[in-house]
Design an enzyme around this catalytic site. Structure first.
Site, short mmCIF file in Angstrom:
data_model
loop_
_atom_site.label_atom_id
_atom_site.label_comp_id
_atom_site.label_asym_id
_atom_site.label_seq_id
_atom_site.Cartn_x
_atom_site.Cartn_y
_atom_site.Cartn_z
N CYS A 81 0.82 -1.22 0.00
CA CYS A 81 0.00 0.00 0.00
C CYS A 81 0.85 1.27 0.00
O CYS A 81 0.32 2.36 -0.20
CB CYS A 81 -0.95 0.00 1.19
N HIS A 325 -9.00 3.44 -2.51
CA HIS A 325 -7.63 3.02 -2.22
C HIS A 325 -7.13 2.02 -3.26
O HIS A 325 -6.90 0.86 -2.94
CB HIS A 325 -7.57 2.43 -0.79
#
Lengths: 382, 382
Positions: A81, A325
């Site tokens: 991430c 995201h």
């Protein structure tokens, strides 16, 4: 290291596109918009840095091919991430060291195509397979510890999502543009107590891009540039990331180093984009980057300090919870939002008089894994 | 940019390990050997750069976790078969720019576990799926053009593999350690005419690691270090990588830049490790890096110039064809072989009086794809 500037940026609205697009196509659209926005001839770009966690090989090269750029090196970064922040940091180093004058940074992810790779982000073998702990469970632990230790309530935690959805309504790039109440959030399906569905960032696809350059490049192109005061990328501690269970040590350390490099403190920040992958994470980030003392994240939020119009707005874009995201795109999109805010180009979500802003991007498992995580902190100034 | 040195290196024997190992375990063993060889306390390492093409997320962090290292940043690089050179280049930049004094570079691949990802390296959508051209077919085109244009014979091309297997017999890290004759090579199963099975590098698993440092770090640890004269990483040209069909333009350009940065020419090279993924590629690399004029690669080989004992030995390790080609590990292992050669530590495959050496690593499709490829060139001096 010489100064580095952001000359332009672009992104595509985040969403779920399944087979209707590709990483190349999304990256291409974001990159072309960034180049247009920077006002530089694309032929002057000297390197490409691409953050992507799940795509097939050579994704950055494919994007370059799609925009007809060639003969420049591509560096593809994968830090789960935190991939976008890693690519940004590497571009910052390349320009800061004088190797390049202008570089393209792209973050991209086609999650609806590559979703099965994602559980690997959370140390698939150890945490997920051996211990049965997917990522929401880990943040559930942090939430329970925070509630136990500081009296934080499920309502306070849920309000992170309420605030970020309220902000995201005004962001044309957000995956979701609908307000929700505390009752909506708490009443949505339970994922990992106390984190309900609306407290977990969604699966999504997207891309964001930035053009970085030296001071010379800024002058040559008369660009309205934003200066990078600090770009810090740190690794987490082995088995000890959260000694007290609610501190993400790597975030605290990275932000300290970033403040030192930038010559500013948390009191100087006018706006932040932070990694609210789960609602509770935004509260611990408030504390870890020094917006408030330990344990007071819930109170800071309750006071409205982190809402647009408050003392230090956090996630005006809607954050990961609302804007979405798409793994590799996130870190780049966060910096882009701060860039827009500092140029006064954030439309209805504009934070007034924003002069200094921070983007916080994290990757890997931030607490209990034997695998060190990463945290990238970027501080920009208009 | 200040000078950068290699203080130590280590690798594991390449092979096919299927489920008996993991990327973390292979990377751990190579990294521990590199650290031991460098003679530095592992706690002094300040960053990790990991080249890997096919593994799951966070592979560098996992390796750090496995050796008990933490609180340092990891940058995972994916540039297909050039992933190792990309990681090395990034570490070189980090130390050269003064951000770090000591860094670990790891290249690793668990191909027997992740093989299905590999066809993506050759622009899976365009070349493989749309045009039916897997990588061997592309090098088959190059071979045919070379034969047509310069009178190169299938025997000359096959001799690349004969030479590299002859070298690799003496390399304890090589995947195959058996000599073969021209007849063996030409008689093995046809893959893509004229390239037979023994002219295609094998599938394999492996890891290699290096410790890089500044001059201060070398002095502090009294290390017997090798200096990096140049680290160049270039991108290929869009749709025009091989105007004449046998020149890999990005290799020619990268080597020119490397010679310029290093202040040496091809006549100064004592030893090379090059990206012989297919036999014909080694011949075109001879020409593209300037060991001989265009079209004379076959003759250079025939004369024995590139054998150990010849004027400019190429691939003393056995090269990709014999030592093996675990994608992310290759670029790092090539530089490690040159490091060993320049320190006189290459055992029975030692090239006498080796003072200056080059490693050539490539990634992506090097000729006809719309996706620009990459080439990393590293020049070292004892």
């Amino acid at each position: 290291m010489r100064d580095v500037y952001i000359l332009g940026g672009g992104m595509i609205p985040f969403g779920k596109f399944f087979q209707t697009t590709s990483a190349e196509d999304m990256g291409k659209r974001a990159a072309l918009e960034a180049i247009r926005s920077a006002g530089v001839p694309r032929g002057e770009l000297q390197a490409c840095y691409c953050g992507c966690a799940l795509a097939k090989l050579n994704v950055g090269q494919r994007i370059l091919g799609a925009i007809g750029l060639s003969a420049i090196p591509t560096f593809n970064h994968e830090n789960a991430c935190g991939s976008g922040a890693a690519a940004f940091r590497d571009a910052w180093v390349g320009i800061g060291a004088g190797l390049y004058d202008l570089a393209l940074v792209v973050g991209v992810e086609h999650m609806t195509k590559e979703i099965f790779g994602l559980i690997q982000a959370a140390d698939g073998d150890f945490l997920f397979m051996d211990m049965g702990l997917p990522t929401p469970a880990i943040f559930s632990f942090i939430a329970h510890r925070h509630m136990e230790q500081f009296g934080t309530t499920p309502e306070q935690i849920a309000k992170v999502s309420v605030k970020n959805h309220r902000h995201g309504v005004h962001n044309p790039y957000a995956q979701y543009r609908k307000e929700c109440s505390v009752q909506d959030v708490l009443g949505s399906r339970m994922v990992a107590d106390p984190l309900t569905l609306l407290q977990c960032c969604p699966i999504g696809d997207g891309a964001a891009a930035l053009v970085l350059g030296s001071e010379e490049a800024v002058k040559r192109h008369s660009a309205k540039a934003v200066r990078v005061l600090a770009s810090v990328f740190e690794g987490g501690r082995y088995k000890n990331a959260a000694a007290d269970g609610t501190t993400i040590e790597v975030t605290a350390r990275a932000s300290r180093k970033a403040y030192e490099a930038a010559g500013v403190g948390p009191e100087d920040l006018d706006v932040l984009e932070v990694h609210d992958c789960f609602s509770i994470h935004e509260l611990t980030i408030y504390e870890d980057v020094g917006l408030c003392p330990k344990g007071e994240g819930g109170r800071l939020l309750d006071e409205g300090a982190t809402s647009i119009g408050g003392r230090v707005p956090v996630n005006p874009s809607g954050g990961l919870l609302c804007k979405g995201h798409p793994i590799g795109a996130t870190g780049v999109a966060q910096i882009l939002e701060i860039f827009w805010q500092l140029r006064g180009e954030a439309g209805k979500r504009q934070v007034e008089k924003a002069r200094v802003g921070m983007a916080h991007n994290a990757g890997g498992v931030l607490t209990i894994s034997p695998e060190p995580a990463v945290c990238g902190i970027t501080i920009l100034a208009s």
